[in-house]
Design a protein around this motif. Structure first.
Motif, PDB file in Angstrom:
ATOM      1  N   ILE A   2      35.622  42.017  65.460  1.00  0.00           N
ATOM      2  CA  ILE A   2      35.417  43.461  65.385  1.00  0.00           C
ATOM      3  C   ILE A   2      35.123  43.965  66.787  1.00  0.00           C
ATOM      4  CG2 ILE A   2      33.953  45.299  64.510  1.00  0.00           C
ATOM      5  CD1 ILE A   2      33.454  43.583  62.053  1.00  0.00           C
ATOM      6  N   GLU A   3      35.872  44.964  67.185  1.00  0.00           N
ATOM      7  CA  GLU A   3      35.646  45.601  68.477  1.00  0.00           C
ATOM      8  C   GLU A   3      35.522  47.103  68.256  1.00  0.00           C
ATOM      9  OE1 GLU A   3      38.333  44.622  71.651  1.00  0.00           O
ATOM     10  OE2 GLU A   3      38.715  42.654  70.798  1.00  0.00           O
ATOM     11  N   GLU A   4      34.797  47.726  69.110  1.00  0.00           N
ATOM     12  CA  GLU A   4      34.665  49.174  69.040  1.00  0.00           C
ATOM     13  C   GLU A   4      35.645  49.802  70.022  1.00  0.00           C
ATOM     14  OE1 GLU A   4      31.374  52.621  69.896  1.00  0.00           O
ATOM     15  OE2 GLU A   4      30.697  50.674  69.173  1.00  0.00           O
ATOM     16  N   ALA A   5      36.299  50.862  69.579  1.00  0.00           N
ATOM     17  CA  ALA A   5      37.217  51.595  70.446  1.00  0.00           C
ATOM     18  C   ALA A   5      36.829  53.063  70.426  1.00  0.00           C
ATOM     19  CB  ALA A   5      38.652  51.427  69.966  1.00  0.00           C
ATOM     20  N   LYS A   6      37.121  53.744  71.507  1.00  0.00           N
ATOM     21  CA  LYS A   6      36.757  55.148  71.639  1.00  0.00           C
ATOM     22  C   LYS A   6      37.978  55.919  72.116  1.00  0.00           C
ATOM     23  CE  LYS A   6      33.461  57.969  74.199  1.00  0.00           C
ATOM     24  NZ  LYS A   6      32.396  57.939  75.194  1.00  0.00           N
ATOM     25  N   ILE A  13      43.638  55.552  72.249  1.00  0.00           N
ATOM     26  CA  ILE A  13      42.734  54.429  72.035  1.00  0.00           C
ATOM     27  C   ILE A  13      43.268  53.252  72.837  1.00  0.00           C
ATOM     28  CG2 ILE A  13      41.833  52.755  70.376  1.00  0.00           C
ATOM     29  CD1 ILE A  13      42.115  54.859  68.223  1.00  0.00           C
ATOM     30  N   GLU A  35      39.548  55.472  56.135  1.00  0.00           N
ATOM     31  CA  GLU A  35      39.775  54.647  57.316  1.00  0.00           C
ATOM     32  C   GLU A  35      41.212  54.777  57.810  1.00  0.00           C
ATOM     33  OE1 GLU A  35      38.729  50.731  56.038  1.00  0.00           O
ATOM     34  OE2 GLU A  35      40.410  50.566  54.688  1.00  0.00           O
ATOM     35  N   ARG A  89      32.535  46.702  53.404  1.00  0.00           N
ATOM     36  CA  ARG A  89      33.872  46.479  53.936  1.00  0.00           C
ATOM     37  C   ARG A  89      34.342  45.075  53.589  1.00  0.00           C
ATOM     38  NH1 ARG A  89      36.098  51.187  54.998  1.00  0.00           N
ATOM     39  NH2 ARG A  89      34.757  52.464  56.239  1.00  0.00           N
TER      40      ARG A  89
END
Length: 90
Positions: A2-6, A13, A35, A89
């Motif tokens: 799991i990675e966070e993207a902004k 992205i 989602e 999830r």
């Protein structure tokens, strides 16, 4: 993983070099009720669908038959997702 993207100011992205190496740089965007899912785009999507059809034994079905099957599966998945507790999830 799991990675966070902004999103940047232009609405883009960055998924990172490693993800691009593994999945390529073209994706289908699937918008669900709660989602967004990125699905890597195959180099030859039509051939990929043909191969899936052969593997699944549905290569003799009509497009309408497949559409009906896909709708039923999508409805089943939506029902499963809606039955989960909030925040839960896969």
């Amino acid at each position: 993983m799991i990675e966070e993207a902004k999103l940047d100011q232009k609405g883009r992205i960055n998924i990172g070099k490693e993800a691009i190496k593994q999945y390529g740089n073209r994706f289908f965007i699937v918008k669900l009720s709660d989602e967004i899912v990125l699905i890597p785009r195959p180099k030859d999507p039509v051939n990929e669908l043909r191969n899936w059809g052969k593997k699944l034994g549905i290569d003799s079905l009509t497009a309408k038959d497949i559409e009906v099957l896909a709708e039923k599966e999508a409805e089943k998945e939506i029902a499963e997702r809606n039955s989960r507790r909030p925040g839960e999830r896969e």
